[in-house]
Design a protein around this motif. Sequence first.
Motif, PDB file in Angstrom:
ATOM      1  N   LYS A 127       0.827  -1.208   0.000  1.00 39.06           N
ATOM      2  CA  LYS A 127       0.000   0.000   0.000  1.00 39.06           C
ATOM      3  C   LYS A 127       0.863   1.260   0.000  1.00 39.06           C
ATOM      4  CE  LYS A 127      -3.754   2.268   2.549  1.00 39.06           C
ATOM      5  NZ  LYS A 127      -4.640   2.185   3.737  1.00 39.06           N
ATOM      6  N   GLU A 128       1.946   1.239   0.753  1.00 36.20           N
ATOM      7  CA  GLU A 128       2.799   2.418   0.896  1.00 36.20           C
ATOM      8  C   GLU A 128       3.689   2.655  -0.319  1.00 36.20           C
ATOM      9  OE1 GLU A 128       6.414   3.606   3.883  1.00 36.20           O
ATOM     10  OE2 GLU A 128       4.492   3.098   4.822  1.00 36.20           O
ATOM     11  N   THR A 129       4.160   1.570  -0.952  1.00 32.19           N
ATOM     12  CA  THR A 129       5.149   1.709  -2.032  1.00 32.19           C
ATOM     13  C   THR A 129       4.606   1.385  -3.422  1.00 32.19           C
ATOM     14  OG1 THR A 129       5.908  -0.585  -1.847  1.00 32.19           O
ATOM     15  CG2 THR A 129       6.964   1.053  -0.407  1.00 32.19           C
ATOM     16  N   GLY A 130       3.501   0.654  -3.498  1.00 26.20           N
ATOM     17  CA  GLY A 130       2.994   0.206  -4.795  1.00 26.20           C
ATOM     18  C   GLY A 130       3.760  -0.975  -5.351  1.00 26.20           C
ATOM     19  N   ILE A 131       4.663  -1.544  -4.534  1.00 23.36           N
ATOM     20  CA  ILE A 131       5.469  -2.692  -4.958  1.00 23.36           C
ATOM     21  C   ILE A 131       4.800  -3.977  -4.480  1.00 23.36           C
ATOM     22  CG2 ILE A 131       7.715  -3.848  -4.755  1.00 23.36           C
ATOM     23  CD1 ILE A 131       8.924  -1.039  -4.203  1.00 23.36           C
ATOM     24  N   LYS A 132       4.502  -4.870  -5.401  1.00 23.50           N
ATOM     25  CA  LYS A 132       3.841  -6.122  -5.056  1.00 23.50           C
ATOM     26  C   LYS A 132       4.857  -7.135  -4.533  1.00 23.50           C
ATOM     27  CE  LYS A 132       1.018  -9.873  -6.973  1.00 23.50           C
ATOM     28  NZ  LYS A 132       0.127  -9.884  -5.800  1.00 23.50           N
ATOM     29  N   VAL A 133       4.501  -7.822  -3.449  1.00 26.02           N
ATOM     30  CA  VAL A 133       5.376  -8.843  -2.872  1.00 26.02           C
ATOM     31  C   VAL A 133       4.980 -10.216  -3.397  1.00 26.02           C
ATOM     32  CG1 VAL A 133       6.198  -9.950  -0.762  1.00 26.02           C
ATOM     33  CG2 VAL A 133       5.700  -7.488  -0.770  1.00 26.02           C
ATOM     34  N   LYS A 134       5.937 -10.888  -4.023  1.00 21.35           N
ATOM     35  CA  LYS A 134       5.744 -12.288  -4.425  1.00 21.35           C
ATOM     36  C   LYS A 134       6.460 -13.147  -3.390  1.00 21.35           C
ATOM     37  CE  LYS A 134       5.251 -11.632  -9.422  1.00 21.35           C
ATOM     38  NZ  LYS A 134       5.779 -12.007 -10.767  1.00 21.35           N
ATOM     39  N   TYR A 135       5.742 -14.095  -2.800  1.00 16.53           N
ATOM     40  CA  TYR A 135       6.249 -14.829  -1.644  1.00 16.53           C
ATOM     41  C   TYR A 135       6.369 -16.314  -1.928  1.00 16.53           C
ATOM     42  CZ  TYR A 135       6.343 -16.705   3.136  1.00 16.53           C
ATOM     43  OH  TYR A 135       6.676 -17.372   4.280  1.00 16.53           O
ATOM     44  N   VAL A 136       7.537 -16.878  -1.651  1.00 14.73           N
ATOM     45  CA  VAL A 136       7.789 -18.315  -1.818  1.00 14.73           C
ATOM     46  C   VAL A 136       8.305 -18.843  -0.485  1.00 14.73           C
ATOM     47  CG1 VAL A 136       9.078 -20.092  -3.058  1.00 14.73           C
ATOM     48  CG2 VAL A 136       8.345 -18.009  -4.259  1.00 14.73           C
ATOM     49  N   GLU A 137       7.695 -19.914   0.013  1.00 12.27           N
ATOM     50  CA  GLU A 137       7.997 -20.428   1.352  1.00 12.27           C
ATOM     51  C   GLU A 137       8.484 -21.869   1.310  1.00 12.27           C
ATOM     52  OE1 GLU A 137       4.845 -21.777   4.507  1.00 12.27           O
ATOM     53  OE2 GLU A 137       5.187 -19.616   4.775  1.00 12.27           O
ATOM     54  N   GLY A 138       9.362 -22.208   2.232  1.00 13.99           N
ATOM     55  CA  GLY A 138       9.846 -23.581   2.342  1.00 13.99           C
ATOM     56  C   GLY A 138      10.744 -23.722   3.550  1.00 13.99           C
TER      57      GLY A 138
END
Length: 354
Positions: free
Chosen positions: A64-75
Motif C-alpha cells: 500500500k505504501e510503495t505500490g510494490i507487489k510482494v511475491k512470496y515463496v515459502e519452504g
Amino acid sequence: MRTHALNRSLAVLGALSLAALTLTACGGTSAASDEKVVTVYSADGLKGENGDGWYDKVFKEFEKETGIKVKYVEGGSGEMVQRTVREKSNTQADVLVTLPPFIQQADEKGLLAAYEPKGADQVDAADKAPDAKWTSVVNNYFGFIYNKQRLTTPPRTWEELLDASYKEKVQYSTPGVAGDGTAVLIKAMHDFGGKEAAMEYLKRLQTNNVGPSASTGKLAPKVDKGELLVANGDVQMNYAQSKDMPNLAIWFPAKGDGKPTSFALPYAAGLLAKAPHSENGKKLLDFLLSEKAQRDVSAVGGGFAARKDIKATDANATELKGLLEGVEIFEPDWSDIGTNLDTYIDAWKTATGS
C-alpha cells in the motif's frame, strides 16, 4: 537515393536494437529492473495460517505504501538456500529470509549482497553480519511442542521421549533441510555434551520417531489433532499457531536433572546478489526493520522484535517472556556449525538410518 536512405535508417535501427539488447542482458535498463515487484524466499513461520501473520500484515502495508507487489515463496530454511543456489546463474528472488546456520551458508556460497537496512544500527551485533550481508528481522528461540489435551503432565526431559508410550508419536523436521530440524542437532549436541552422545540418543529416539519432514510448520497441526504427541518447532511459529490450534503447548527439553535449554534462532534477512529487483529488495528490508513493522512482531507475529529499541508491552510479549522463564539460553558456535554442518548431518543420517 531512397534506397540508400532506407538502408542507413535500417542500419541505425539495428544498432540501437543491439545496444538495447546488450543493456538488457547486463541488467542495465531491463524492464524487469523497473518492475514494481519484489520476490521473497523465506523459511516458514512468519506467514499466518489464516492470512493473519506478521508477513501478511507487513507485506500488505508495504504494498500500500510503495505500490510494490510482494511475491512470496515459502519452504524449509535449507530448501530455500538450495533453491537460490540452483538459480544462482539466473537469480529469481530479491530477498532471502532464513534461519541460522543457513543464512551463514548463503553468505559463504556468495548468494548475498552487502546492504545495511535502515534501523539495523538498533540490532545487536550478534544478530547481524559484520559485513552487512544479513540482518535479523525477527528474533526467536528454538523449542518443542506437545499436545496438552492428550498429555496432562507435559514432558520435561529428552529421556522421557524414549518411553514406549511415545511410539510413533514423536516427529522432528529433517536436519539439513529445515532450520528447526537442524536446531534439534544443535540443542542435542549441547545438552548431551557433544556429537557422539547426541547421535547415540537420536539413534535410540528413532524407535519412536515417525520419520522425516521437510517443513517444521506442518508438524503443528498433527500435534494439535493428536496424531503426534511431541514435535519440534520454534517459539514464534508455534505461539502464533496456538491461536488457532488450542491443543498446542510449548516446552523446552532438559537432559536428566538439568535445566531446560534453548538458543536464539532468529529469522535473518539478506539482499540477494544479482537480485532482479535489487532496489525494491532494499526498500522491503528497510520496511521490515522499521519501527512500525517491529512493533507488530510480538502483537501480530508472536515473535520478538529484532530492534533493541522496541520495548513491546502487549499481551503477547508478556506471555512470550513468561515462556522463557527458567530456561537456560546458550549461544551456539555458529562458526563451527557452519564449517562442520555437513559432517553433523552425515553423522545424524548414519545414526538414524535416514
